[in-house]
Scaffold this motif. Structure first.
Motif, PDB file in Angstrom:
ATOM      1  N   PHE A 186       2.358  67.784-142.807  1.00 47.79           N
ATOM      2  CA  PHE A 186       1.286  67.328-141.900  1.00 47.79           C
ATOM      3  C   PHE A 186       1.721  67.451-140.434  1.00 47.79           C
ATOM      4  O   PHE A 186       0.937  67.878-139.584  1.00 47.79           O
ATOM      5  CB  PHE A 186       0.908  65.877-142.215  1.00 47.79           C
ATOM      6  CG  PHE A 186      -0.481  65.493-141.751  1.00 47.79           C
ATOM      7  CD1 PHE A 186      -1.468  65.169-142.662  1.00 47.79           C
ATOM      8  CD2 PHE A 186      -0.813  65.456-140.397  1.00 47.79           C
ATOM      9  CE1 PHE A 186      -2.753  64.819-142.239  1.00 47.79           C
ATOM     10  CE2 PHE A 186      -2.082  65.115-139.970  1.00 47.79           C
ATOM     11  CZ  PHE A 186      -3.057  64.796-140.893  1.00 47.79           C
ATOM     12  N   GLU A 187       2.952  67.072-140.139  1.00 48.61           N
ATOM     13  CA  GLU A 187       3.420  67.143-138.750  1.00 48.61           C
ATOM     14  C   GLU A 187       3.467  68.585-138.260  1.00 48.61           C
ATOM     15  O   GLU A 187       3.073  68.882-137.128  1.00 48.61           O
ATOM     16  CB  GLU A 187       4.801  66.492-138.624  1.00 48.61           C
ATOM     17  CG  GLU A 187       5.299  66.447-137.186  1.00 48.61           C
ATOM     18  CD  GLU A 187       6.671  65.802-137.064  1.00 48.61           C
ATOM     19  OE1 GLU A 187       7.509  66.356-136.335  1.00 48.61           O
ATOM     20  OE2 GLU A 187       6.888  64.756-137.701  1.00 48.61           O
ATOM     21  N   SER A 190      -0.096  69.682-137.651  1.00 52.44           N
ATOM     22  CA  SER A 190      -0.633  69.047-136.442  1.00 52.44           C
ATOM     23  C   SER A 190      -0.189  69.773-135.180  1.00 52.44           C
ATOM     24  O   SER A 190      -0.986  69.992-134.265  1.00 52.44           O
ATOM     25  CB  SER A 190      -0.198  67.576-136.373  1.00 52.44           C
ATOM     26  OG  SER A 190      -0.864  66.798-137.323  1.00 52.44           O
ATOM     27  N   TYR A 226      -1.054  59.799-133.162  1.00 51.90           N
ATOM     28  CA  TYR A 226      -0.706  59.053-134.373  1.00 51.90           C
ATOM     29  C   TYR A 226      -0.761  57.556-134.093  1.00 51.90           C
ATOM     30  O   TYR A 226      -1.328  56.777-134.869  1.00 51.90           O
ATOM     31  CB  TYR A 226       0.713  59.422-134.831  1.00 51.90           C
ATOM     32  CG  TYR A 226       0.801  60.601-135.772  1.00 51.90           C
ATOM     33  CD1 TYR A 226       0.271  61.845-135.405  1.00 51.90           C
ATOM     34  CD2 TYR A 226       1.419  60.502-137.006  1.00 51.90           C
ATOM     35  CE1 TYR A 226       0.368  62.931-136.246  1.00 51.90           C
ATOM     36  CE2 TYR A 226       1.524  61.597-137.858  1.00 51.90           C
ATOM     37  CZ  TYR A 226       0.994  62.810-137.468  1.00 51.90           C
ATOM     38  OH  TYR A 226       1.086  63.873-138.308  1.00 51.90           O
ATOM     39  N   SER A 229      -4.345  56.210-133.417  1.00 50.13           N
ATOM     40  CA  SER A 229      -5.109  56.139-134.670  1.00 50.13           C
ATOM     41  C   SER A 229      -4.741  54.888-135.455  1.00 50.13           C
ATOM     42  O   SER A 229      -5.611  54.177-135.963  1.00 50.13           O
ATOM     43  CB  SER A 229      -4.847  57.380-135.529  1.00 50.13           C
ATOM     44  OG  SER A 229      -5.230  58.554-134.858  1.00 50.13           O
ATOM     45  N   ASP A 328      -6.764  67.077-134.787  1.00 52.40           N
ATOM     46  CA  ASP A 328      -6.313  66.131-135.805  1.00 52.40           C
ATOM     47  C   ASP A 328      -7.118  66.245-137.102  1.00 52.40           C
ATOM     48  O   ASP A 328      -6.565  66.206-138.199  1.00 52.40           O
ATOM     49  CB  ASP A 328      -6.393  64.706-135.249  1.00 52.40           C
ATOM     50  CG  ASP A 328      -5.330  63.797-135.841  1.00 52.40           C
ATOM     51  OD1 ASP A 328      -4.238  64.300-136.141  1.00 52.40           O
ATOM     52  OD2 ASP A 328      -5.593  62.596-135.992  1.00 52.40           O
ATOM     53  N   SER A 332      -5.722  67.621-140.780  1.00 54.79           N
ATOM     54  CA  SER A 332      -5.904  66.909-142.044  1.00 54.79           C
ATOM     55  C   SER A 332      -6.505  67.832-143.097  1.00 54.79           C
ATOM     56  O   SER A 332      -6.011  67.918-144.232  1.00 54.79           O
ATOM     57  CB  SER A 332      -6.810  65.683-141.827  1.00 54.79           C
ATOM     58  OG  SER A 332      -7.062  65.012-143.043  1.00 54.79           O
ATOM     59  N   SER A 335      -3.884  70.488-144.218  1.00 56.94           N
ATOM     60  CA  SER A 335      -2.766  69.905-144.970  1.00 56.94           C
ATOM     61  C   SER A 335      -3.170  69.543-146.390  1.00 56.94           C
ATOM     62  O   SER A 335      -2.452  69.853-147.357  1.00 56.94           O
ATOM     63  CB  SER A 335      -2.243  68.653-144.250  1.00 56.94           C
ATOM     64  OG  SER A 335      -1.757  68.972-142.964  1.00 56.94           O
ATOM     65  N   ARG A 499      -7.209  56.584-141.705  1.00 53.34           N
ATOM     66  CA  ARG A 499      -7.028  56.197-140.308  1.00 53.34           C
ATOM     67  C   ARG A 499      -8.275  56.743-139.612  1.00 53.34           C
ATOM     68  O   ARG A 499      -9.352  56.658-140.141  1.00 53.34           O
ATOM     69  CB  ARG A 499      -5.712  56.764-139.752  1.00 53.34           C
ATOM     70  CG  ARG A 499      -4.482  56.088-140.340  1.00 53.34           C
ATOM     71  CD  ARG A 499      -4.431  54.614-139.929  1.00 53.34           C
ATOM     72  NE  ARG A 499      -3.263  53.909-140.440  1.00 53.34           N
ATOM     73  CZ  ARG A 499      -3.291  52.996-141.362  1.00 53.34           C
ATOM     74  NH1 ARG A 499      -4.450  52.703-141.941  1.00 53.34           N
ATOM     75  NH2 ARG A 499      -2.215  52.361-141.754  1.00 53.34           N
ATOM     76  N   ARG A 503      -5.043  60.520-143.832  1.00 53.52           N
ATOM     77  CA  ARG A 503      -3.612  60.813-143.790  1.00 53.52           C
ATOM     78  C   ARG A 503      -2.972  60.382-145.105  1.00 53.52           C
ATOM     79  O   ARG A 503      -3.641  59.952-146.037  1.00 53.52           O
ATOM     80  CB  ARG A 503      -2.947  60.064-142.631  1.00 53.52           C
ATOM     81  CG  ARG A 503      -3.446  60.459-141.256  1.00 53.52           C
ATOM     82  CD  ARG A 503      -2.614  59.768-140.193  1.00 53.52           C
ATOM     83  NE  ARG A 503      -3.081  60.055-138.857  1.00 53.52           N
ATOM     84  CZ  ARG A 503      -2.816  61.153-138.176  1.00 53.52           C
ATOM     85  NH1 ARG A 503      -2.071  62.087-138.727  1.00 53.52           N
ATOM     86  NH2 ARG A 503      -3.282  61.327-136.960  1.00 53.52           N
ATOM     87  N   SER A 504      -1.642  60.445-145.137  1.00 56.35           N
ATOM     88  CA  SER A 504      -0.885  59.947-146.283  1.00 56.35           C
ATOM     89  C   SER A 504       0.188  59.001-145.761  1.00 56.35           C
ATOM     90  O   SER A 504       0.863  59.304-144.771  1.00 56.35           O
ATOM     91  CB  SER A 504      -0.236  61.105-147.046  1.00 56.35           C
ATOM     92  OG  SER A 504       0.716  60.608-147.968  1.00 56.35           O
TER      93      SER A 504
END
Length: 519
Positions: A186-187, A190, A226, A229, A328, A332, A335, A499, A503-504
């Motif tokens: 994810f990072e 992003s 991050y 959120s 963002d 998501s 990912s 959020r 996300r996870s």
């Protein structure tokens, strides 16, 4: 000093704070609570035709949400007991009608009712009163002025920039492809989508994937997003934080202001640099003769029928909104799509064969290729169904609203749309938790309500950037599959958490191997 301290400590509170002021404060608090209780009773009566799960008298349903990765499924489970819609309470005074069926969502999304003034209000210090949160004539005017920024001719040159950003990310993944360990994606995604939005919408090459971010650290803007959120979510769930002054005095309020400053300095620098570059050019046609137009050009040069443009404050709000929404939510979506394909190798291989055929020996996607990968597109849509980047949204009614079954809610009601709940509704989707891209074959889609699948919302307030987002998802997924085989890590299953985007809790982990080394 000791005598002075002793004097203060021994002074009765009524002398330090005169009795009449204490009295006024007490009366104010009592009146405030009385009004809230009256309002609460009004909403209990107004929503009595929409029963919901049992609630705590003080916390409502807040304590049902454990933030453990299972909260999303809880809403779906409640939906099985309360078809179409049910009431939810956040604290003792805030009620929301939660919708989870296409026939109900059709009514609310067909309207231009504004976003709610509760949760979305908490976003305003960050993203301003832009398209996401504004309402009425202001929203209508801004939507009209910004629409040209998403025209086919503007989006077309973006594909190459998206492909370049994706290639940079995939080059970085070479080290992970040589390991048997999984990595959190994810990072990485992003940073890649931020890189893309900076290139496409703001013509800015930040190299954020390789400088000031990536393996050794996190880009400061990404980190701020991050944190913001998470803090918006904390504020919504913590009833005392609904008070502006309590939140501002809290440690969370301090963190929020600090993160806002980071985000705002990022966008202000972009606007300042572009204004300097455009100081001698005010005509879009003359700019277009020199280079491709971008979102910021159109924002700065936009004029209505009275030749009035957007104020500096409005421009910053729209840049902040699009900077967040444009990177963002897409991060998501990408990912979770890559994770879905890692979990479903047979569909992954069909997509890979399709991509290889479409690219005809090339490694990067072009505009014309976007229409050549229908199966991959169906897989992206199926992932958006299972893991919608924006899992829910909320409106506040300015007038009473009646639904198809005759039930009515009054003016002022907060109406939440559970996109996750609609997408997993077993009365709408057969075997709703299974990954089945064939649901999106044209003949199958035609049998469903168009409001059964709403990852980009629908109606007049739908996502203005949905074509931009879909194009980027296609480019990144296609180039990733061309280069790597993805497999899931069964020891690190993601724990979904809502959020501002989905996300996870523990990240999204996959293993990768170069395609040409896979037997």
């Amino acid at each position: 000093r000791n005598n002075t301290l002793h004097k203060h400590l021994s002074t009765p509170p009524t002398q330090m704070f005169p009795l009449n002021q204490w009295h006024r404060l007490l009366v104010y608090v009592i009146l405030k609570i009385s009004k809230l209780i009256v309002k609460r009773n009004e909403w209990i009566r107004a929503l009595e035709t929409f029963p919901g799960p049992p609630k705590h008298w003080l916390f409502g349903h807040v304590r049902e949400f454990k933030q453990d990765g299972n909260d999303m499924y809880k809403v779906v489970k409640w939906g099985e007991s309360y078809p179409l819609a049910f009431q939810m309470w956040f604290g003792p005074f805030v009620s929301i009608l939660n919708i989870h069926h296409p026939d109900y969502v059709k009514t609310i999304l067909a309207s231009t009712e504004p976003k709610d003034d509760l949760s979305y209000r908490f976003l305003i210090p960050w993203i301003g009163d832009g398209l996401l949160v504004s309402g009425g004539q202001k929203w209508f005017r801004h939507r009209r002025l910004l629409t040209p920024g998403f025209h086919y001719d503007v989006l077309k040159p973006y594909v190459k920039m998206m492909a370049d950003s994706a290639k940079t990310m995939l080059d970085k993944w070479e080290t992970h492809s040589k390991s048997d360990e999984s990595f959190e994606l994810f990072e990485h995604v992003s940073l890649m989508t931020l890189d893309s939005i900076m290139k496409c919408a703001f013509s800015s090459n930040t190299n954020c994937q390789t400088v000031g971010g990536g393996e050794s650290g996190t880009n400061s803007y990404i980190k701020a997003v991050y944190e913001l959120s998470d803090l918006v979510n904390v504020r919504f769930r913590t009833f005392p934080y609904h008070s502006e002054w309590i939140f501002q005095l809290s440690p969370h309020g301090y963190k929020y202001r600090k993160a806002c400053n980071v985000a705002h300095s990022h966008t202000e620098e972009i606007i300042r640099n572009r204004k300097e570059a455009l100081k001698d050019e005010k005509e879009l046609g003359r700019i277009q003769a020199k280079r491709n137009l971008d979102f910021l050009d159109i924002l700065l040069c936009a004029r209505d029928e009275d030749q009035q443009g957007l104020s500096d404050e409005a421009i910053r709000a729209e840049v902040d909104t699009f900077m967040f929404e444009g990177h963002d939510t897409t991060a998501s979506g990408i990912s979770w799509t890559l994770y879905s394909l890692a979990c479903n190798p047979e569909h992954q291989q069909i997509c890979r064969d399709e991509v290889i055929s479409a690219l005809e020996g090339r490694d990067t996607m072009e505009w014309e290729d976007l229409s050549k990968i229908p199966y991959t597109t169906m897989c992206i849509k199926e992932s958006l169904r299972l893991y919608p980047p924006v899992p829910g949204m909320s409106r506040k009614l300015t007038k009473p609203m009646t639904f198809f079954d005759g039930r009515t809610v009054p003016k002022g009601c907060l109406v939440g749309t559970s996109i996750f709940g609609i997408h997993r509704n077993a009365t709408v989707w057969e075997n709703p938790n299974a990954f089945d891209p064939l649901r999106f074959l044209p003949k199958n889609s035609a049998k469903r309500s168009p409001h059964a699948f709403v990852p980009f919302s629908a109606g007049p307030r739908n996502c203005i950037g949905q074509n931009f987002a879909m194009n980027e998802m296609k480019v990144v997924v296609a180039q990733t599959l061309k280069r790597y085989q993805l497999t899931e890590d069964p020891t690190k299953k993601p724990k979904m958490i809502p959020r501002l985007v989905l996300r996870s809790l523990n990240g999204i982990h996959v293993k990768i191997k170069p395609v040409d080394l896979v037997p």
